[in-house]
Design an enzyme around this catalytic site. Structure first.
Site, PDB file in Angstrom:
ATOM      1  N   ARG A 299       5.011  56.185  62.099  1.00 54.16           N
ATOM      2  CA  ARG A 299       5.157  54.721  62.046  1.00 54.16           C
ATOM      3  C   ARG A 299       6.573  54.231  62.368  1.00 54.16           C
ATOM      4  O   ARG A 299       6.795  53.035  62.529  1.00 54.16           O
ATOM      5  CB  ARG A 299       4.715  54.209  60.670  1.00 54.16           C
ATOM      6  CG  ARG A 299       3.213  54.017  60.591  1.00 54.16           C
ATOM      7  CD  ARG A 299       2.786  53.579  59.206  1.00 54.16           C
ATOM      8  NE  ARG A 299       2.790  54.694  58.265  1.00 54.16           N
ATOM      9  CZ  ARG A 299       2.734  54.557  56.931  1.00 54.16           C
ATOM     10  NH1 ARG A 299       2.687  53.348  56.402  1.00 54.16           N
ATOM     11  NH2 ARG A 299       2.726  55.603  56.142  1.00 54.16           N
TER      12      ARG A 299
ATOM     13  N   ASP B 105      12.201  61.753  52.828  1.00 58.92           N
ATOM     14  CA  ASP B 105      12.150  60.350  53.242  1.00 58.92           C
ATOM     15  C   ASP B 105      12.175  59.405  52.040  1.00 58.92           C
ATOM     16  O   ASP B 105      11.850  58.230  52.159  1.00 58.92           O
ATOM     17  CB  ASP B 105      10.911  60.079  54.117  1.00 58.92           C
ATOM     18  CG  ASP B 105       9.604  60.378  53.399  1.00 58.92           C
ATOM     19  OD1 ASP B 105       9.637  60.910  52.270  1.00 58.92           O
ATOM     20  OD2 ASP B 105       8.542  60.074  53.976  1.00 58.92           O
TER      21      ASP B 105
ATOM     22  N   TYR C 188      50.238  56.604  79.728  1.00 61.64           N
ATOM     23  CA  TYR C 188      49.363  57.517  80.478  1.00 61.64           C
ATOM     24  C   TYR C 188      49.743  57.504  81.940  1.00 61.64           C
ATOM     25  O   TYR C 188      49.784  56.440  82.580  1.00 61.64           O
ATOM     26  CB  TYR C 188      47.920  57.025  80.292  1.00 61.64           C
ATOM     27  CG  TYR C 188      46.855  57.926  80.872  1.00 61.64           C
ATOM     28  CD1 TYR C 188      46.814  59.278  80.574  1.00 61.64           C
ATOM     29  CD2 TYR C 188      45.870  57.405  81.718  1.00 61.64           C
ATOM     30  CE1 TYR C 188      45.831  60.102  81.106  1.00 61.64           C
ATOM     31  CE2 TYR C 188      44.873  58.213  82.237  1.00 61.64           C
ATOM     32  CZ  TYR C 188      44.863  59.565  81.929  1.00 61.64           C
ATOM     33  OH  TYR C 188      43.874  60.369  82.454  1.00 61.64           O
TER      34      TYR C 188
ATOM     35  N   SER D 114      59.302  39.661  76.034  1.00 59.62           N
ATOM     36  CA  SER D 114      57.892  39.498  76.407  1.00 59.62           C
ATOM     37  C   SER D 114      57.582  40.097  77.768  1.00 59.62           C
ATOM     38  O   SER D 114      58.437  40.157  78.649  1.00 59.62           O
ATOM     39  CB  SER D 114      57.547  38.008  76.437  1.00 59.62           C
ATOM     40  OG  SER D 114      57.697  37.494  75.136  1.00 59.62           O
TER      41      SER D 114
ATOM     42  N   ARG E 214      64.580  43.205  86.219  1.00 62.93           N
ATOM     43  CA  ARG E 214      63.713  42.254  86.897  1.00 62.93           C
ATOM     44  C   ARG E 214      64.510  41.608  88.008  1.00 62.93           C
ATOM     45  O   ARG E 214      65.740  41.556  87.962  1.00 62.93           O
ATOM     46  CB  ARG E 214      63.180  41.198  85.932  1.00 62.93           C
ATOM     47  CG  ARG E 214      64.258  40.371  85.294  1.00 62.93           C
ATOM     48  CD  ARG E 214      63.666  39.340  84.328  1.00 62.93           C
ATOM     49  NE  ARG E 214      64.724  38.499  83.807  1.00 62.93           N
ATOM     50  CZ  ARG E 214      64.895  38.193  82.528  1.00 62.93           C
ATOM     51  NH1 ARG E 214      64.065  38.664  81.625  1.00 62.93           N
ATOM     52  NH2 ARG E 214      65.878  37.410  82.163  1.00 62.93           N
TER      53      ARG E 214
HETATM   54  C1  UD1 Z   1       2.645  61.693  49.316  1.00 64.47           C
HETATM   55  C2  UD1 Z   1       1.741  62.118  48.144  1.00 64.47           C
HETATM   56  C3  UD1 Z   1       1.285  60.869  47.388  1.00 64.47           C
HETATM   57  C4  UD1 Z   1       2.507  60.110  46.907  1.00 64.47           C
HETATM   58  C5  UD1 Z   1       3.429  59.780  48.068  1.00 64.47           C
HETATM   59  C6  UD1 Z   1       4.757  59.224  47.512  1.00 64.47           C
HETATM   60  C7  UD1 Z   1       0.573  64.144  48.869  1.00 64.47           C
HETATM   61  C8  UD1 Z   1      -0.676  64.711  49.383  1.00 64.47           C
HETATM   62  N1  UD1 Z   1       0.601  62.837  48.661  1.00 64.47           N
HETATM   63  O1  UD1 Z   1       1.851  60.939  50.199  1.00 64.47           O
HETATM   64  O2  UD1 Z   1       0.502  61.245  46.280  1.00 64.47           O
HETATM   65  O3  UD1 Z   1       2.087  58.919  46.270  1.00 64.47           O
HETATM   66  O4  UD1 Z   1       3.756  60.968  48.820  1.00 64.47           O
HETATM   67  O5  UD1 Z   1       5.620  58.859  48.547  1.00 64.47           O
HETATM   68  O6  UD1 Z   1       1.530  64.885  48.634  1.00 64.47           O
HETATM   69  N2  UD1 Z   1       5.518  66.600  54.879  1.00 64.47           N
HETATM   70  C9  UD1 Z   1       5.779  67.843  55.409  1.00 64.47           C
HETATM   71  N3  UD1 Z   1       4.742  68.556  55.947  1.00 64.47           N
HETATM   72  C10 UD1 Z   1       3.470  68.094  55.961  1.00 64.47           C
HETATM   73  C11 UD1 Z   1       3.206  66.828  55.407  1.00 64.47           C
HETATM   74  C12 UD1 Z   1       4.260  66.102  54.866  1.00 64.47           C
HETATM   75  O7  UD1 Z   1       6.914  68.305  55.412  1.00 64.47           O
HETATM   76  O8  UD1 Z   1       2.611  68.824  56.458  1.00 64.47           O
HETATM   77  C13 UD1 Z   1       6.622  65.844  54.290  1.00 64.47           C
HETATM   78  C14 UD1 Z   1       6.895  64.551  55.039  1.00 64.47           C
HETATM   79  O9  UD1 Z   1       7.849  64.753  56.060  1.00 64.47           O
HETATM   80  C15 UD1 Z   1       7.431  63.645  53.951  1.00 64.47           C
HETATM   81  C16 UD1 Z   1       6.749  64.167  52.690  1.00 64.47           C
HETATM   82  O10 UD1 Z   1       6.304  65.468  52.985  1.00 64.47           O
HETATM   83  O11 UD1 Z   1       8.830  63.780  53.800  1.00 64.47           O
HETATM   84  C17 UD1 Z   1       5.593  63.281  52.243  1.00 64.47           C
HETATM   85  O12 UD1 Z   1       4.604  63.267  53.252  1.00 64.47           O
HETATM   86  P1  UD1 Z   1       3.782  61.957  53.601  1.00 64.47           P
HETATM   87  O13 UD1 Z   1       2.841  62.290  54.684  1.00 64.47           O
HETATM   88  O14 UD1 Z   1       4.707  60.816  53.774  1.00 64.47           O
HETATM   89  O15 UD1 Z   1       2.947  61.806  52.238  1.00 64.47           O
HETATM   90  P2  UD1 Z   1       2.299  60.474  51.693  1.00 64.47           P
HETATM   91  O16 UD1 Z   1       1.049  60.211  52.424  1.00 64.47           O
HETATM   92  O17 UD1 Z   1       3.309  59.422  51.610  1.00 64.47           O
HETATM   93 CA    CA Z   2       5.412  59.027  52.574  1.00 63.02          CA
END
Ligand code: UD1
Ligand code: CA
Length: 452
Positions: free
Chosen positions: A15, A101, A383, A401, A436
């Protein structure tokens, strides 16, 4: 107790609509992930593992923290991501899992989660939200947490629950490894959810202790540019509050941005639309006019910076006046009581006490003694097209000046350079030097008139 932190940062951040991975987008001038890592480091854990995947090389080359990197080549869900980060984690370690994040969670909140974690207890960060849309919901039975259900898997009844999962978990290494080996991806998103470990834990006889943050914004994640902008304003509002608490006058707390750290003395006044970057220090009674960009600079007590100035790695002494419209580039250092006026650019230059460069000048690679007066339109020609050279101006010298000082060159103490001179040789002390053409006055000359 051995504490280990796992930060999840493999996701793409669809997004954001960006070529850059989400965790590298900046809040207060620092990548989101950098905020999480700074907070993590403040807990002095034994290790920090960052799970990366999407644009992993970009993340690695941007982040300078001492961390272990774990690769998650396919983003199969948060549970799968944590599994990829388990290397080196022992059964008895206390593991804190955070998201790259979610930048503004306080260290004290992380610590509160670590404090509740033991062999029998998993810590989970939750809070009540007016609008819980999008978050996982906390399921409770008889008051006790029994699981987490994702928005997309929730029944209409569950969707009315306003207690949400913030995402941060504290759990023993052995328990985590065991529970993760038992989760599956049979859910609405076909992902391995980290959130599924809680129900399994409760079935195993463990309890989940919910910990709440002091402020709701601590759990705000960034999924879109709009959320990022909102969080930036929230963060800046807090920075402004703490500056005012420390005794700084802000013309408008909503029109100040600090992208780094700002140290301030007593009775500092900052006008509107100022941006501070890196580490900046303002002494007592410093006044900053409107629309200034101050980066990595120190401004000593009593100095006034007038409107529209730009500072970069500069250091100004006490009771100076700078600007309006001055540009102090890297390596500008001044002693006290100096004046750098409008449309003056300085670089790699030392300005001695009480010296003045009042108007329209470029002074680079130069050393000015004290009580020097640099006239309007003076240029240090530092320079030669290949190399940079130094200009030295002694105490009490006066540069007329529109002079060009062709470096390397020395203007000695007390010397006067006549206006409009191009100085190519060293100027001796206490003399008037001119280079000058002499003025000619032609008699009986008449100005041409237009042909009719
Ligand atoms: C997640 C939680 C949700 C919570 C929310 C809070 C799960 C299944 N859900 O949802 O319950 O309310 O965070 O913000 O955990 N990431 C990876 N690898 C992956 C998937 C995600 O590294 O395969 C990382 C993303 O980069 C991110 C974090 O995990 O930093 C959260 O992933 P995101 O997909 O944003 O989870 P949400 O749907 O927000
Ligand atoms: Ca998230």
């Amino acid at each position: 107790m051995t504490t280990r932190i796992i930060v999840l940062a493999a996701g793409k951040g669809t997004r954001m609509k960006s070529a850059m991975p989400k965790v590298l987008h900046r809040l207060a001038g620092k990548p989101l992930l950098g905020h999480v890592l700074d907070t993590s480091e403040s807990l002095n854990p034994t290790s920090i593992t960052v799970v990366i995947g999407h644009e992993a090389d970009q993340v690695k080359s941007t982040i300078t923290h001492a961390v272990q990197w774990a690769m998650q080549t396919e983003q199969l869900g948060t549970g799968h991501a944590v599994k990829e980060g388990l290397e080196g984690i022992e059964d008895d370690d206390t593991v804190l899992i955070t998201y790259g994040d979610v930048p503004l969670t306080r260290a004290s909140t992380y610590q509160a989660l670590l404090d509740v974690c033991n062999d029998k207890t998993v810590g989970l960060l939750t809070l009540i939200m007016d609008d819980p849309t999008g978050y996982g919901r906390i399921l409770r039975e008889g008051g006790a947490v029994v699981g987490v259900v994702e928005q997309k898997d929730a029944s209409s009844d569950q969707l009315t629950i306003s207690e949400v999962n913030a995402g941060v978990v504290s759990i023993k290494g052995g328990t985590l490894r065991d529970l993760l080996s038992r989760i599956d991806n049979k859910n609405a998103q076909g992902e391995y959810y980290l959130t599924d470990i809680h129900e399994l834990a409760v079935k195993d006889g463990l309890s989940i202790t919910a910990v709440h943050p002091d402020d709701a914004w601590e759990v705000d994640g960034v999924n879109s540019r709009s959320q990022l902008a909102r969080l930036e304003r929230l963060h800046q509002a807090q920075v402004a509050e703490s500056l005012m608490d420390a005794g700084v006058t802000l013309a408008d707390p909503a029109r100040l941005d600090v992208r780094g750290t700002l140290e301030t003395g007593r009775d500092v006044v900052i006008d509107v639309n100022c941006v501070f970057e890196g580490h900046c220090v303002l002494g007592d009674n410093v006044e900053i006019g409107p629309n200034c960009l101050i980066s990595g600079s120190t401004i000593a007590s009593g100095t006034k910076v007038l409107a529209n100035c730009v500072f970069e790695n500069a250091s100004v002494g006490e009771n100076a006046t700078i600007g309006p419209f001055a540009r102090l580039r890297p390596g500008t250092k001044t002693d006290n009581n100096i004046r750098i006026g409008n449309f003056v650019e300085t670089k790699n230059t030392h300005v001695g006490a009480s010296s003045k460069i009042n108007h329209l000048s470029y002074v680079g690679d130069a050393t000015l003694g004290k009580n020097v007066n640099v006239g309007a339109g003076t240029i240090t020609c530092n320079y030669d097209g290949a190399n940079k050279h130094q200009t030295e101006i002694g105490d009490g010298a006066f540069i007329g000046s529109n002079s060009a000082l062709v470096a390397p060159v020395v203007v000695s103490e007390g010397a006067t350079v006549g206006a409009g001179s191009t100085i190519t040789r060293n100027v001796p002390a206490d003399r008037l030097s001119l280079s000058r053409a002499k003025q000619t006055d032609i008699e009986n000359w008449s100005r041409p008139v237009k042909n009719k």
